[in-house]
Design a protein around this motif. Sequence first.
Motif, PDB file in Angstrom:
ATOM      1  N   LEU A 196       0.822  -1.204   0.000  1.00 41.36           N
ATOM      2  CA  LEU A 196       0.000   0.000   0.000  1.00 41.36           C
ATOM      3  C   LEU A 196       0.860   1.259   0.000  1.00 41.36           C
ATOM      4  O   LEU A 196       0.584   2.207  -0.753  1.00 41.36           O
ATOM      5  CB  LEU A 196      -0.933  -0.002   1.214  1.00 41.36           C
ATOM      6  CG  LEU A 196      -2.047  -1.050   1.205  1.00 41.36           C
ATOM      7  CD1 LEU A 196      -2.805  -1.037   2.522  1.00 41.36           C
ATOM      8  CD2 LEU A 196      -2.996  -0.811   0.041  1.00 41.36           C
ATOM      9  N   ILE A 197       1.903   1.287   0.815  1.00 40.33           N
ATOM     10  CA  ILE A 197       2.769   2.469   0.863  1.00 40.33           C
ATOM     11  C   ILE A 197       3.512   2.636  -0.451  1.00 40.33           C
ATOM     12  O   ILE A 197       3.640   3.741  -0.990  1.00 40.33           O
ATOM     13  CB  ILE A 197       3.740   2.368   2.051  1.00 40.33           C
ATOM     14  CG1 ILE A 197       2.971   2.522   3.367  1.00 40.33           C
ATOM     15  CG2 ILE A 197       4.839   3.427   1.951  1.00 40.33           C
ATOM     16  CD1 ILE A 197       3.819   2.410   4.609  1.00 40.33           C
ATOM     17  N   SER A 203       2.569   1.870  -3.371  1.00 36.05           N
ATOM     18  CA  SER A 203       1.673   2.345  -4.424  1.00 36.05           C
ATOM     19  C   SER A 203       1.425   3.843  -4.350  1.00 36.05           C
ATOM     20  O   SER A 203       0.949   4.438  -5.321  1.00 36.05           O
ATOM     21  CB  SER A 203       0.339   1.594  -4.350  1.00 36.05           C
ATOM     22  OG  SER A 203      -0.377   1.943  -3.162  1.00 36.05           O
ATOM     23  N   THR A 204       1.750   4.469  -3.219  1.00 32.43           N
ATOM     24  CA  THR A 204       1.540   5.915  -3.077  1.00 32.43           C
ATOM     25  C   THR A 204       2.781   6.722  -3.432  1.00 32.43           C
ATOM     26  O   THR A 204       2.702   7.950  -3.520  1.00 32.43           O
ATOM     27  CB  THR A 204       1.140   6.268  -1.628  1.00 32.43           C
ATOM     28  OG1 THR A 204       2.251   6.024  -0.743  1.00 32.43           O
ATOM     29  CG2 THR A 204      -0.053   5.439  -1.172  1.00 32.43           C
ATOM     30  N   LEU A 205       3.922   6.066  -3.621  1.00 30.98           N
ATOM     31  CA  LEU A 205       5.175   6.776  -3.875  1.00 30.98           C
ATOM     32  C   LEU A 205       5.289   7.130  -5.354  1.00 30.98           C
ATOM     33  O   LEU A 205       4.884   6.360  -6.225  1.00 30.98           O
ATOM     34  CB  LEU A 205       6.367   5.922  -3.436  1.00 30.98           C
ATOM     35  CG  LEU A 205       6.401   5.546  -1.950  1.00 30.98           C
ATOM     36  CD1 LEU A 205       7.600   4.667  -1.647  1.00 30.98           C
ATOM     37  CD2 LEU A 205       6.425   6.797  -1.074  1.00 30.98           C
ATOM     38  N   THR A 206       5.863   8.290  -5.601  1.00 29.34           N
ATOM     39  CA  THR A 206       5.982   8.775  -6.977  1.00 29.34           C
ATOM     40  C   THR A 206       7.425   8.940  -7.429  1.00 29.34           C
ATOM     41  O   THR A 206       7.666   9.374  -8.552  1.00 29.34           O
ATOM     42  CB  THR A 206       5.263  10.125  -7.124  1.00 29.34           C
ATOM     43  OG1 THR A 206       5.828  11.068  -6.196  1.00 29.34           O
ATOM     44  CG2 THR A 206       3.768   9.975  -6.852  1.00 29.34           C
ATOM     45  N   LEU A 263       7.843  -1.959  -6.541  1.00 32.16           N
ATOM     46  CA  LEU A 263       6.625  -2.219  -5.797  1.00 32.16           C
ATOM     47  C   LEU A 263       6.572  -3.668  -5.317  1.00 32.16           C
ATOM     48  O   LEU A 263       7.054  -4.576  -5.989  1.00 32.16           O
ATOM     49  CB  LEU A 263       5.406  -1.922  -6.671  1.00 32.16           C
ATOM     50  CG  LEU A 263       5.276  -0.487  -7.177  1.00 32.16           C
ATOM     51  CD1 LEU A 263       4.036  -0.344  -8.048  1.00 32.16           C
ATOM     52  CD2 LEU A 263       5.235   0.506  -6.024  1.00 32.16           C
ATOM     53  N   TYR A 294      11.591   3.745   2.886  1.00 30.26           N
ATOM     54  CA  TYR A 294      10.805   2.735   2.178  1.00 30.26           C
ATOM     55  C   TYR A 294      11.602   1.455   1.977  1.00 30.26           C
ATOM     56  O   TYR A 294      11.042   0.360   1.963  1.00 30.26           O
ATOM     57  CB  TYR A 294      10.348   3.296   0.828  1.00 30.26           C
ATOM     58  CG  TYR A 294       9.646   2.286  -0.063  1.00 30.26           C
ATOM     59  CD1 TYR A 294       8.431   1.722   0.314  1.00 30.26           C
ATOM     60  CD2 TYR A 294      10.214   1.895  -1.276  1.00 30.26           C
ATOM     61  CE1 TYR A 294       7.793   0.793  -0.503  1.00 30.26           C
ATOM     62  CE2 TYR A 294       9.575   0.977  -2.097  1.00 30.26           C
ATOM     63  CZ  TYR A 294       8.371   0.424  -1.703  1.00 30.26           C
ATOM     64  OH  TYR A 294       7.748  -0.493  -2.500  1.00 30.26           O
TER      65      TYR A 294
END
Length: 229
Positions: free
Chosen positions: A23-24, A26-29, A35, A112
């Motif tokens: 989940l975390i 998937s929020t990183l750009t 992933l 991360y």
Amino acid sequence: MKTSPASLRLYAAFILLTVVTALIGSTLTAPAIRLFGVDGVLLVALGGLGIWLAPRTGFADLLDARVSGWQRFGRPLLIGLGFGLADLLMYKLVMHPQPVTSLTPFMQPFPYSILLYGSGALYTDCLYRLIPIPLLMWLIGRFLLHDQKNERLFWVLAGLTSLVEPLEQLITDSPGLIIYSFGTGYAMNLLQAIFFRRYGFLAGLSIRLGHYALWHVGFGLAVELRLGV
């Protein structure tokens, strides 16, 4: 011997960790973020079968009371750090002596990287040890050998499964690197299987966590902090 309820609860927490990682991530750009996907979460969840089968096939339970903290965490972490240091020295002295100025494909942004490589260690150990070895020992031992804890069968399976990862990740740049890559990869995987057998899944996992802590997380953090490594 049966799996303790506490072991099952702890392993459920490991599955939850992989969900949080996915989940975390998937929020990183940031560019080149790796992933941890649904397939990884499902494989780690399937590892619960290995946790259930392990004590029934001669392995120590995940939280076996007879195993000390040194056996479960201390010694295996030191062994893993030793493999990580060897890889780091090989990389810096032989493969890439010039300073690393940006994150390489085997690094991820901190913090991360802690989540990703923690979950990655779980995934890898489920794939190469926790699922196949107890499951095959149960199937072969139950239906062919009539001995689910057969020690010779364990050594055959440990030896064979320990071949997979080093062959998949073989460095073929030179004969010396082939020998180093295969030798250290096979030794670490075999030691993980032995520690899993004697002291439980956490002991085998701790070897990989020690390796990843230095090679992936620590090295990557040093690069991000521009320490000139």
